[in-house]
Design a protein around this motif. Structure first.
Motif, short mmCIF file in Angstrom:
data_model
loop_
_atom_site.label_atom_id
_atom_site.label_comp_id
_atom_site.label_asym_id
_atom_site.label_seq_id
_atom_site.Cartn_x
_atom_site.Cartn_y
_atom_site.Cartn_z
N LEU A 11 -3.11 5.52 -11.93
CA LEU A 11 -3.70 6.84 -12.11
C LEU A 11 -2.77 7.78 -12.88
O LEU A 11 -3.23 8.77 -13.46
CB LEU A 11 -4.04 7.46 -10.74
N GLU B 87 -2.66 0.31 -8.07
CA GLU B 87 -3.83 1.10 -8.43
C GLU B 87 -3.51 2.59 -8.42
O GLU B 87 -4.02 3.35 -9.26
CB GLU B 87 -4.99 0.79 -7.48
N TYR B 88 -2.69 3.01 -7.48
CA TYR B 88 -2.31 4.42 -7.43
C TYR B 88 -1.43 4.78 -8.64
O TYR B 88 -1.66 5.81 -9.29
CB TYR B 88 -1.57 4.73 -6.13
N LEU C 127 -5.27 7.85 1.00
CA LEU C 127 -4.02 7.63 0.27
C LEU C 127 -3.25 6.46 0.86
O LEU C 127 -2.77 5.58 0.14
CB LEU C 127 -3.17 8.90 0.31
N LEU D 16 -6.83 13.36 -3.55
CA LEU D 16 -6.32 12.10 -3.00
C LEU D 16 -5.02 12.34 -2.24
O LEU D 16 -4.80 11.76 -1.16
CB LEU D 16 -6.10 11.11 -4.14
N MET E 37 -4.41 2.88 -0.08
CA MET E 37 -4.54 2.53 -1.49
C MET E 37 -3.42 1.60 -1.93
O MET E 37 -2.27 1.73 -1.52
CB MET E 37 -4.51 3.82 -2.33
N THR F 123 0.85 -1.18 0.00
CA THR F 123 0.00 0.00 0.00
C THR F 123 0.90 1.25 0.00
O THR F 123 2.11 1.16 0.20
CB THR F 123 -0.90 0.03 1.24
N ILE F 124 0.27 2.39 -0.17
CA ILE F 124 1.04 3.63 -0.12
C ILE F 124 1.63 3.84 1.26
O ILE F 124 2.73 4.38 1.41
CB ILE F 124 0.16 4.83 -0.53
N LEU G 226 -6.39 13.73 -8.27
CA LEU G 226 -5.08 13.43 -7.71
C LEU G 226 -4.72 14.38 -6.57
O LEU G 226 -4.14 13.97 -5.56
CB LEU G 226 -4.01 13.48 -8.80
#
Length: 559
Positions: free
Chosen positions: A549, A545-546, A538, A531, A541, A206-207, A528
Motif C-alpha cells: 500500500l 500486502e500492507y 490492521l 486502516l 493483515m 502479519t502486522i 491508510l
C-alpha cells in the motif's frame, strides 16, 4: 656484539619466566555470579607450561580448543535476552495498542524523511537498477532490495528528521528505529514464502507479528538503557538498536534460542559507533542514518548465524577483551526490571515538533510565550534575556548557546535555536533546520538564541529518572528590554508522554495523515488512516500486502 644485539639478548632474558611461575597451575575453575541470573558463569581452568614455546602453545590450543560457543556458559545478560525473545508471551493490550500508534507514526516519519534530498541520496540499491526478486519493499519508493540494504533504507528514513518515538533514561534513544530491521525481514520472509520458499519454516507474517516484535525490541533497548549510560563512555545509543534488532530478527528468521544468543553476542562484539557525529565541532548528518546502519548490521549478523556462524559466549565479561573492560570502564550492566512490555507502554511520542526530545517541553513553553507576547503587542525582538530551568541531560546534549550553527544537524540539536525559532515565528518545522531557510538565516533567531541560558534544576533531573514520572521538564523565564519579567512558563510532560497519551492520539493521527499527503492521493490517504485506526483489521493483515500500500513507483521525492 652490536648494541642492537646486546639489547635484544637482554630483553629476551628479562622475558624468561621464573621457575616458580612455570609449574602447572593448581587453580580451580573460576566461578562468577552475575545479577539477574540463576546460573553462574564458569570459566575454563588456567593451565601453564613448564617451558616457553610460542609455536607449541599455539599448536596445543588449536588441537584442544572447541568451537567458541561449545562448552562455555553465556553471559547471563545474553541468556536473558534470548530467553525473553523466545519464551515471553506478550499479553498486554496496552502495549499492543501503543505499538499500533508507534507503527503508523514511525512509517509516517519515514515518509516525511523522503522529502529531504540529503536522505534520499543515500537510499536505493547499491548497484543502481537492481531489483531483488521477493525482496522487501521500501515504503514511499519504488525500491525492492535485499533485506540488509532494505533495513538500512527503512531505518535511515525513519530516523532522518528525529521525529519518531523516544526513550529517556540513563541512556537515550528511539526504539522505533528497530522497525527498519523488523519490517525488512518480515516482508522478505513473507514474500519469499508466498513464492514457494521455506524461510523460517514457511512463516507468513502479519502486522500483529510486527507489533509483537516491536514490543520486544522496545523492551530490550529500553531496559538496557534504564540504568546504563553509553554516552558517558562516548558510545552512541544505536548500539542498543543493533542489539535489540539482532535479537528479534533472529527469532523471526527461525533461529533457535542458542543461535539467537550467538547472534546477540555478535552484535555486542561488533564495532560500536562513537557519539562524535552528534557533538560540536563534528555534528553532521551521520546521526540521521546511524540507526539505519545499526538495522542493517543487525540483519547481516543474524543472517551470518543462520548460515552457521557461532557466537562469543563471554563477549561482555571476558577479562581484558570483553565489552565491559574495553568499552564500559570495567562496569557491568545494571537492570531495574525484568523484560516485559514496560517500555512500549511508557514510550514517548514526538507529536508537536520535529525536535530533540529534551527540548520538546521548552518549545511548547516557547509557543505559549509567543502567544503571550503577541497579546501584549510585543514580539521576540523585545526580549532581553531568557533563563531555561532544565534537567541535566538537556544541558549535556543540546545546550549550545554560543556554538555556531553550521548545518541541519547542529540546529535540530540546539535547544536555544529551537526555542528561538518558535519565539520569532510561532512555529517549528523540519524546514526550519535547512541551510538557507528563513529561520536559519534570521538575524533575530541568531541573536535571540545567544540570550537563552540553561540552568540545571536538580529536581527536574530527579523527576526525569523517576520510574513513576519520567518527566522531561523545562521552565522558561523571560525578561523584556523594559525590565519586565514574565511569569515562568513550566511544562513538565510533553504531549507525547504517557501522562498525556489520550490527549496526544488525535494529534498523532493528524501528524500521520500530514506525512502521507505529499506522497499519495486523497483516497489512499483516507484508506491508510482508517486502516491504521482499525486494530483488528490492521493486526490480521499480511505484512507484504500492507507494505504494498505504501509503494510509490513514480515518487517525486526519489530519483
Amino acid at each position: 656484539m652490536s648494541a642492537v644485539n646486546r639489547g635484544l639478548r637482554q630483553a629476551t632474558k628479562s622475558l624468561r619466566l621464573p621457575q616458580r611461575f612455570c609449574q602447572r597451575s593448581a587453580l580451580q575453575p573460576l566461578t562468577r555470579t552475575f545479577k539477574n541470573s540463576a546460573s553462574p558463569l564458569t570459566a575454563s581452568p588456567i593451565h601453564t607450561r613448564s617451558s616457553f614455546s610460542t609455536m607449541a602453545s599455539l599448536q596445543s590450543a588449536a588441537a584442544a580448543t572447541p568451537s567458541p560457543s561449545e562448552g562455555k556458559g553465556y553471559d547471563p545478560e545474553i541468556k536473558d535476552i534470548a530467553d525473553y525473545v523466545h519464551n515471553k508471551k506478550i499479553d498486554s493490550e496496552l502495549a499492543f495498542d501503543t505499538a499500533r500508534w508507534v507503527f503508523i507514526d514511525t512509517l509516517g516519519c519515514g515518509l516525511e524523511g523522503l522529502r529531504f534530498k540529503e536522505c534520499t541520496k543515500l537510499l536505493g540499491p547499491i548497484v543502481p537498477g537492481t531489483v531483488v526478486p521477493n525482496g522487501p519493499k521500501v515504503p514511499g519508493t519504488p525500491y525492492q532490495l535485499d533485506p540488509v540494504n532494505a533495513a538500512f533504507n527503512i531505518g535511515a528514513m525513519i530516523r532522518w528528521l528525529d521525529y519518531n518515538d523516544c526513550w529517556l533514561a540513563a541512556e537515550w534513544g528511539h526504539p522505533s528505529d528497530n522497525l527498519g530491521a523488523i519490517l525488512a525481514v518480515a516482508d522478505w520472509i513473507t514474500r519469499t514464502n508466498k513464492a514457494g520458499g521455506n524461510l523460517a519454516g514457511g512463516k507468513l507474517f502479519t502486522i500483529r507479528d510486527i507489533l509483537e516484535a516491536m514490543i520486544k525490541a522496545h523492551e530490550i533497548q529500553g531496559c538496557l538503557a534504564l540504568l546504563n549510560s553509553y554516552n558517558k563512555v562516548g558510545l552512541d545509543h544505536v548500539v542498543l538498536v543493533k542489539v535489540a534488532s539482532t535479537a528479534v530478527v533472529s527469532k523471526m528468521l527461525g533461529l533457535n534460542e542458542k543461535q539467537t544468543a550467538d547472534a546477540v553476542t555478535q552484535a555486542w562484539v561488533d564495532g560500536q559507533s562513537l557519539r562524535t557525529y552528534r557533538h560540536t565541532p563534528n555534528t553532521m548528518s551521520r546521526k540521521s542514518w546511524a540507526a539505519g546502519d545499526a538495522c542493517q548490521r543487525a540483519v547481516n549478523l543474524a543472517l551470518k548465524v543462520l548460515a552457521g556462524e557461532t557466537g562469543i559466549p563471554t563477549v561482555l565479561s571476558a577479562p581484558t577483551w570483553g565489552f565491559y573492560d574495553v568499552l564500559f570502564k570495567g562496569k557491568k550492566f545494571e537492570f531495574q526490571r525484568p523484560y516485559g512490555s514496560y517500555v512500549m507502554e511508557n514510550v514517548l511520542f514526538k507529536v508537536s515538533y520535529p525536535a530533540e526530545f529534551h527540548s520538546q517541553t521548552a518549545v511548547e513553553a516557547s509557543e505559549k510565550i509567543h502567544a503571550q507576547l503577541k497579546a501584549m503587542g510585543k514580539s521576540a525582538a523585545d526580549i532581553k534575556e531568557i533563563t531555561c530551568r532544565t534537567h541535566e541531560a538537556c544541558v549535556r546534549i543540546i545546550d549550545k548557546q554560543f556554538k555556531p550553527m553550521d548545518n541541519f544537524a547542529d540546529r535540530d540539536h540546539c535547544i536555544q535555536y529551537m526555542c528561538s525559532v518558535m519565539l520569532v515565528f510561532g512555529r517549528l518545522t523540519a524546514g526550519d533546520y535547512v541551510d538557507g531557510s528563513e529561520a536559519a538565516t534570521s538575524p533575530l533567531v541568531e541573536s535571540l538564541r545567544k540570550k537563552i541560558k540553561c540552568v540545571e534544576d536538580p529536581k527536574f533531573t530527579t523527576d526525569y529518572h523517576d520510574p513513576a514520572l519520567r518527566t522531561i521538564s523545562n521552565g522558561l523565564t523571560v525578561e523584556l528590554n523594559d525590565g519586565t519579567f514574565l511569569p515562568e512558563v513550566v511544562v513538565e510532560a510533553p504531549l507525547g508522554h504517557r501522562l498525556r497519551r489520550e490527549e496526544a492520539k488525535p494529534e498523532i493521527l493528524a501528524k500521520y495523515k500530514r506525512h502521507l499527503e505529499p506522497h499519495y492521493s486523497s483516497d489512499k490517504v483516507q484508506h491508510l488512516v482508517e486502516l491504521g485506526t482499525d486494530g483488528s483489521k490492521l493486526d490480521s493483515m499480511s505484512v507484504d500486502e500492507y507494505v504494498d500500500l505504501y509503494v510509490s513507483k513514480d515518487s517525486k521525492f526519489v530519483n
